[in-house]
Design an enzyme around this catalytic site. Structure first.
Site, PDB file in Angstrom:
ATOM      1  N   TYR A  43     -34.015  39.972 -27.803  1.00  0.00           N
ATOM      2  CA  TYR A  43     -35.059  40.998 -27.809  1.00  0.00           C
ATOM      3  C   TYR A  43     -36.162  40.551 -28.765  1.00  0.00           C
ATOM      4  O   TYR A  43     -36.658  39.438 -28.656  1.00  0.00           O
ATOM      5  CB  TYR A  43     -34.450  42.361 -28.167  1.00  0.00           C
ATOM      6  CG  TYR A  43     -35.352  43.516 -27.815  1.00  0.00           C
ATOM      7  CD1 TYR A  43     -35.856  43.658 -26.519  1.00  0.00           C
ATOM      8  CD2 TYR A  43     -35.712  44.452 -28.766  1.00  0.00           C
ATOM      9  CE1 TYR A  43     -36.696  44.706 -26.192  1.00  0.00           C
ATOM     10  CE2 TYR A  43     -36.546  45.511 -28.447  1.00  0.00           C
ATOM     11  CZ  TYR A  43     -37.042  45.625 -27.159  1.00  0.00           C
ATOM     12  OH  TYR A  43     -37.870  46.666 -26.835  1.00  0.00           O
ATOM     13  N   LYS A  98     -21.469  48.948  -1.568  1.00  0.00           N
ATOM     14  CA  LYS A  98     -22.178  47.789  -1.008  1.00  0.00           C
ATOM     15  C   LYS A  98     -22.543  46.809  -2.125  1.00  0.00           C
ATOM     16  O   LYS A  98     -22.434  45.585  -1.957  1.00  0.00           O
ATOM     17  CB  LYS A  98     -23.438  48.273  -0.285  1.00  0.00           C
ATOM     18  CG  LYS A  98     -24.135  47.221   0.570  1.00  0.00           C
ATOM     19  CD  LYS A  98     -23.236  46.780   1.719  1.00  0.00           C
ATOM     20  CE  LYS A  98     -23.946  45.849   2.686  1.00  0.00           C
ATOM     21  NZ  LYS A  98     -24.724  46.556   3.700  1.00  0.00           N
ATOM     22  N   GLU A 140     -30.246  50.225   3.605  1.00  0.00           N
ATOM     23  CA  GLU A 140     -28.921  50.671   4.048  1.00  0.00           C
ATOM     24  C   GLU A 140     -28.954  52.131   4.465  1.00  0.00           C
ATOM     25  O   GLU A 140     -29.564  52.978   3.793  1.00  0.00           O
ATOM     26  CB  GLU A 140     -27.927  50.494   2.896  1.00  0.00           C
ATOM     27  CG  GLU A 140     -26.473  50.585   3.298  1.00  0.00           C
ATOM     28  CD  GLU A 140     -25.956  49.308   3.925  1.00  0.00           C
ATOM     29  OE1 GLU A 140     -24.870  49.353   4.522  1.00  0.00           O
ATOM     30  OE2 GLU A 140     -26.628  48.273   3.824  1.00  0.00           O
ATOM     31  N   ASP A 141     -28.297  52.428   5.586  1.00  0.00           N
ATOM     32  CA  ASP A 141     -28.017  53.808   5.997  1.00  0.00           C
ATOM     33  C   ASP A 141     -29.267  54.684   6.045  1.00  0.00           C
ATOM     34  O   ASP A 141     -29.303  55.790   5.481  1.00  0.00           O
ATOM     35  CB  ASP A 141     -26.960  54.423   5.071  1.00  0.00           C
ATOM     36  CG  ASP A 141     -25.596  53.764   5.241  1.00  0.00           C
ATOM     37  OD1 ASP A 141     -25.442  52.979   6.185  1.00  0.00           O
ATOM     38  OD2 ASP A 141     -24.700  54.027   4.435  1.00  0.00           O
ATOM     39  N   ALA A 201     -30.439  51.679  16.042  1.00  0.00           N
ATOM     40  CA  ALA A 201     -30.981  50.550  15.279  1.00  0.00           C
ATOM     41  C   ALA A 201     -30.142  49.297  15.439  1.00  0.00           C
ATOM     42  O   ALA A 201     -30.669  48.195  15.658  1.00  0.00           O
ATOM     43  CB  ALA A 201     -31.077  50.945  13.800  1.00  0.00           C
ATOM     44  N   ALA A 202     -28.814  49.431  15.326  1.00  0.00           N
ATOM     45  CA  ALA A 202     -27.954  48.247  15.418  1.00  0.00           C
ATOM     46  C   ALA A 202     -27.999  47.637  16.813  1.00  0.00           C
ATOM     47  O   ALA A 202     -28.057  46.410  16.968  1.00  0.00           O
ATOM     48  CB  ALA A 202     -26.520  48.621  15.044  1.00  0.00           C
TER      49      ALA A 202
END
Length: 756
Positions: A43, A98, A140-141, A201-202
Site C-alpha cells: 500500500y 459459477k 449469466e442467467d 438464447a441457448a
C-alpha cells in the site's frame, strides 16, 4: 424427489452455504504481508509506483494487478436455471457457484456481481464502467430477448472478452458432441437435416455455431412452444428470425419434422418427444435432449426403440452429458492469457474442435476408473470428455489462445507453448478434482465400512453423508439407544444402517466366535482365550475381527482413542501384508500444487535406510492406485550433499537405492523441503534433477518428528484440507482418524479407503 428427500436436501444445502464463513468464495492475499516493509510496498507509499506505471501505460495493469486473471460473473437473476426470475440478490448463490467453478477448473479468480435492474441500458452502462477492474465478463442467467442485446452491445463497446455462457457454453459443448456424433454416424455435416425444439438464447446460439461448423440453414427446422418458426410469425425476437422457414405446409408439427431427420436438438421442456418420433428418424439418429432436469425424451425410452442412436442429455447420470463446465473455464483461461479483446467465433470454434479431439484420444486410467468404467473409449456412449479429465485445461485453453492470436484479437502472444503448457498444468493443482474422483470411484463400488465410534455425532453426520452419496454401506458399533437418540436430536436419518452393540448380551455368540479368531492368532504370543474374550468388548478389537472375518471391507476408527490404542488391535488381528516389515501412515494435503502425499507421518519414529525405501515404495504404490503418478522427493536439512549428518546420509542412501530399484520412477533427494516446489530455483541450480520440470507430489521424511511437525504446520497455517492418516502395509484396509476429525475429514477418509 419425495418430500423427505427434498427437506433433507434443503437442510443440507442451507447448512453448507452458511457453515463457517458464509458463502463459497473469499479473497486471499497473493503477496507476503508479514512486516511493515511488506505493507509499505503493498500500500502506501510503494503502491504509487505501479499506479504511475499504469497511468503511463494502461496495459501495465496486467503486469501489476490481478486484472489479467479476474473475471466478473454478472447477472440480474431474471432467468436462473430451473428457478426463473428470482431477482438479483436471490441469484447470488448461483453466481458464487459459477465463480467457484472458474477457480477450481481453470484457476481464474471470479467475482460475482448481481445487478438489481431489468433495464437493458442501465445494465450495459453498469458493466461498462466496471471494465477497468476485470480481464473478462461472464454474463449469466439473463432472460431473452434482453440477453441478446446486452451481449451484443457489450461485445462492441468493451475492450475485454465478454461471453453469455448460457448461450455459447451450451453451443460450444454441444457443437463438439455434434462433430463426434457425425463422425461415428458417418454423416457429412453439410448434408444433415436438423430439427430443433426450443428457440431461446441457448438454442439460437447453438444454431449460429452449428451453421459456422457447416450445417446448412436450409436444412434446419425450428419449433418453440407456439409451433413452427415461420416467416409470418409476429412474436419472434432478434436472431430467431434467422431460422424461420416457409418450406412447410400449415399444421406442420414436430412429429412431421422428425420423419427422416438426422439430428434432433432439444432445449425446451421434458417429455415433448415420443418413441414414435425417434423411430421415424433417419438411420443412426443423433438426439441431443438437453432440457433439465427432465430431457425431451428419456435416455431409456430413446435407446429402447433405436439401438443405433447416439444420444446426449444435460444429465450426469446418462452417457454424453452436455455440460458447460467443459467450456467456459478454459475459454476464458485462453482468452485471459493472451489478453484478448473479445471472444470471437474463431475462438469458440477452436474450443469446439479441441473438445472434440480430446474425446477421441485415449482416456487416462484415473478418469475411466472414477466413472467405474474399465477404459473409456471414443464411441456412441463417449462423445465428450468427462469434466474430471485433467487434459481439458491443457488442450482447450491453448487452442483458444492460439485462435485469438491468429484472428488478431490478442494483445500479447504466447511464444513458448511448452512453457505455457507447464504453467497450465501447475494451475490444475488449484482444484479439488482429486477428492471428486475419489468420491466417484467409491460410488462405483461401495464397500461395507465399519465405524468403531458409532455413537459419535461427527461420525453419524459423516455416515449420513456417505449414505446419501452412496459411497459405502456403513456399519456402526455402539449402543443403538444412544445412537437413535442422537439421530433424533439432530434430525439425522440413517435408514436401515446396521448397528452392532458389541457389548450387549445378545452379541455373546458373536463375541465368543470372534474371541476364538483372536485367540488363534495370538495364542503363541501369550494371549489366553479368556483375555481374547475380554478384548472383544473393546470396539477396536471387535471391529478388526469383523473385518478379518469378511463381515466388513474397511474399518474406520480412532476418532475418540489415541493412535496406538487403535493401531495395536489392527496389527494383532489383521497383520501386515506379505513382505512388509513396517506399517506406515500417509497424509494427503490438498495444496495449490494439487494433492501432496506425506509419509511416514504417524508410525515409525526413526526409520533406517531400508525402512525409508520401503515407506517410499509403499506410498508410491498407494498413490498410483489412486490414479496419480508419483513424483518423490526425499527430504532433509541437506540438499544433494550440502551438509553432513545421520539423517542426510540416510536420505542420500535411500535415494540411491530407490533410483537403482526403480530407474523409471521420478525420485530424487536428499533435499530441503522448499526445493520440490520451487521450479525456478530447481531449474536454475539443480537442472539435473528429474524434479526440475514438475513439483514433487510425494514427500518422504527422515523421521516421525520431522513429518508430524511438517504436516501439522502445513494444515493449520496454510489452511489446507487434509485426508488421513491413510494406514499402509496392513493386509486389509484399516484407517485411523485423528482425534476430533471433522465430518468432512471422515467422509474424505471413507472415500479414499473405499476407492483404494
Amino acid at each position: 424427489m419425495n418430500t423427505s428427500a427434498s427437506s433433507k436436501l434443503r437442510e443440507d444445502a442451507l447448512h453448507y452455504h452458511a457453515k463457517g464463513r458464509p458463502g463459497k468464495i473469499e479473497i486471499t492475499p497473493t503477496k507476503e504481508t508479514e512486516n511493515q516493509r511488506d505493507l509499505s510496498l503493498a500500500y502506501s507509499p510503494g503502491v504509487a509506483e505501479p499506479c504511475l506505471a499504469i497511468a503511463d501505460n494502461p496495459e501495465r495493469a496486467y503486469d501489476y494487478t490481478a486484472k489479467g486473471n479476474l473475471v466478473a460473473v454478472i447477472s440480474n437473476g431474471t432467468a436462473v436455471l430451473g428457478l426463473g426470475n428470482i431477482g438479483a440478490v436471490a441469484s447470488k448463490p448461483v453466481m458464487e457457484g459459477k465463480s467457484l467453478l472458474f477457480k477450481i477448473y481453470a484457476d481464474i479468480d471470479a467475482f460475482d456481481i448481481e445487478l438489481d435492474t431489468t433495464d437493458v441500458d442501465e445494465f450495459i452502462r453498469t458493466v461498462k464502467i466496471l471494465e477497468p477492474t476485470f480481464g473478462g465478463v461472464n454474463l449469466e442467467d439473463i432472460k431473452a430477448p434482453e440477453c441478446f442485446e446486452i451481449e451484443r452491445r457489450l461485445r462492441q463497446e468493451l475492450n475485454i472478452p465478454v461471453m453469455h455462457d448460457d448461450q455459447h457454453g451450451t453451443a460450444i459443448t454441444s457443437g463438439a458432441a455434434l462433430l463426434n456424433a457425425l463422425e461415428l454416424a458417418g454423416k457429412e455435416i453439410s448434408a444433415i437435416n436438423l430439427v430443433v425444439n426450443g428457440a431461446g438464447a441457448a438454442a439460437i446460439a447453438c444454431l449460429d455455431l452449428y451453421v459456422n461448423l457447416g450445417v446448412s440453414p436450409d436444412h434446419i427446422t425450428v419449433f418453440d412452444k407456439d409451433g413452427l418458426l415461420t416467416k409470418n410469425r409476429t412474436n419472434l425476437v432478434g436472431n430467431q428470425y434467422k431460422y424461420t422457414t416457409d418450406r412447410h405446409p400449415a399444421g406442420y408439427v414436430l412429429a412431421d419434422a422428425m420423419v427422416g431427420a438426422d439430428v434432433f436438438l432439444g432445449l425446451s421442456v421434458g417429455g415433448v418427444v415420443t418413441q414414435d418420433m425417434i423411430k421415424s428418424m433417419a438411420p443412426d439418429p443423433i438426439v441431443f435432449a438437453m432440457a433439465n432436469p427432465n430431457p425431451e425424451i428419456t435416455y431409456e425410452d430413446a435407446t429402447a426403440v433405436r439401438p443405433d442412436i447416439i444420444m446426449a442429455t444435460g444429465r450426469s447420470d446418462f452417457p454424453n452429458q452436455v455440460n458447460n463446465v467443459l467450456g467456459f473455464p478454459y475459454i476464458f483461461r485462453g482468452a485471459l492469457d493472451v489478453r484478448a479483446t473479445e471472444i470471437n467465433e474463431e475462438m469458440k470454434l477452436a474450443a469446439v474442435r479441441a473438445l472434440a479431439q480430446l474425446a477421441r484420444r485415449p482416456v487416462p486410467e484415473a478418469v475411466s476408473r472414477s466413472y467405474g468404467i474399465n477404459g473409456l473409449v471414443f464411441g456412441r456412449t463417449y462423445i465428450l470428455p468427462k469434466p474430471t479429465d485433467p487434459r481439458l485445461l491443457t488442450m482447450v485453453a491453448p487452442a483458444v489462445a492460439k485462435a485469438a492470436m491468429d484472428s488478431g484479437v490478442a494483445r500479447t502472444a504466447i511464444r513458448d507453448w511448452a512453457e505455457y503448457d507447464l504453467r497450465l498444468s501447475q494451475r490444475q493443482g488449484q482444484d479439488n478434482s482429486f477428492i471428486r474422483n475419489l468420491v466417484r470411484l467409491a460410488q462405483q463400488s461401495p464397500k461395507r465400512v465399519v465405524f468403531t465410534d458409532g455413537e459419535n455425532l461427527s461420525v453419524l453426520r459423516a455416515v449420513a453423508e456417505v449414505r446419501e452419496q452412496k459411497m459405502a454401506v456403513p456399519i456402526l458399533l455402539g449402543n443403538p439407544d444412544i445412537i437413535q437418540a442422537t439421530l433424533k436430536e439432530h434430525n439425522l436419518d440413517l435408514g436401515d444402517t446396521r448397528i452392532i452393540d458389541h457389548r450387549a448380551p445378545r452379541q455373546d455368540r458373536m463375541r465368543e466366535t470372534f474371541a476364538k479368531v483372536l485367540h488363534e492368532k495370538r495364542k503363541r504370543k501369550g494371549m489366553t482365550l479368556g483375555e481374547a474374550q475380554n478384548l472383544m468388548r473393546d470396539r477396536n478389537y471387535f471391529g478388526s475381527v469383523l473385518l478379518e472375518t469378511g463381515e466388513a471391507d474397511v474399518l474406520i476408527s480412532g476418532l475418540t482413542r489415541n493412535y496406538p490404542q487403535t493401531l495395536r488391535p489392527a496389527l494383532q488381528v489383521i497383520g501386515r501384508q506379505a513382505g512388509i516389515r513396517k506399517v506406515s501412515g500417509m497424509y494427503v494435503l490438498m495444496s495449490r500444487f494439487g494433492p501432496i502425499f506425506l509419509s511416514d507421518t504417524t508410525v515409525n519414529m526413526n526409520p533406517n535406510t531400508a525402512e525409508i525405501v520401503e515407506i517410499a515404495e509403499t506410498t508410491a504404490y498407494a498413490v498410483r492406485r489412486l490414479g496419480i503418478e508419483p513424483r518423490i522427493a526425499l527430504l532433509s536439512y541437506s540438499t544433494f550433499g550440502s551438509a553432513t549428518g545421520d539423517d542426510a546420509v540416510k536420505m542420500q542412501e535411500a535415494t540411491a537405492m530407490l533410483q537403482a530399484r526403480h530407474p523409471d520412477w521420478v525420485v530424487d533427494g536428499e533435499m530441503q523441503a522448499h526445493l520440490p516446489f520451487n521450479q525456478e530455483l530447481m531449474r536454475e541450480s539443480y537442472s539435473f534433477s528429474p524434479l526440475a520440470d514438475q513439483p514433487a507430489n510425494v514427500l518422504i521424511f527422515p523421521s516421525l518428528a520431522a513429518s508430524n511437525i511438517a504436516y501439522n504446520l502445513l494444515k493449520e497455517i496454510g489452511r489446507i484440507e487434509k485426508i488421513g492418516p491413510v494406514l499402509m502395509g496392513l493386509r486389509k484396509p484399516v484407517h485411523v482418524l485423528q482425534l476430533g476429525s471433522s465430518v468432512r475429514e471422515i467422509v474424505n477418509m471413507v472415500a479414499i479407503a473405499v476407492a483404494d
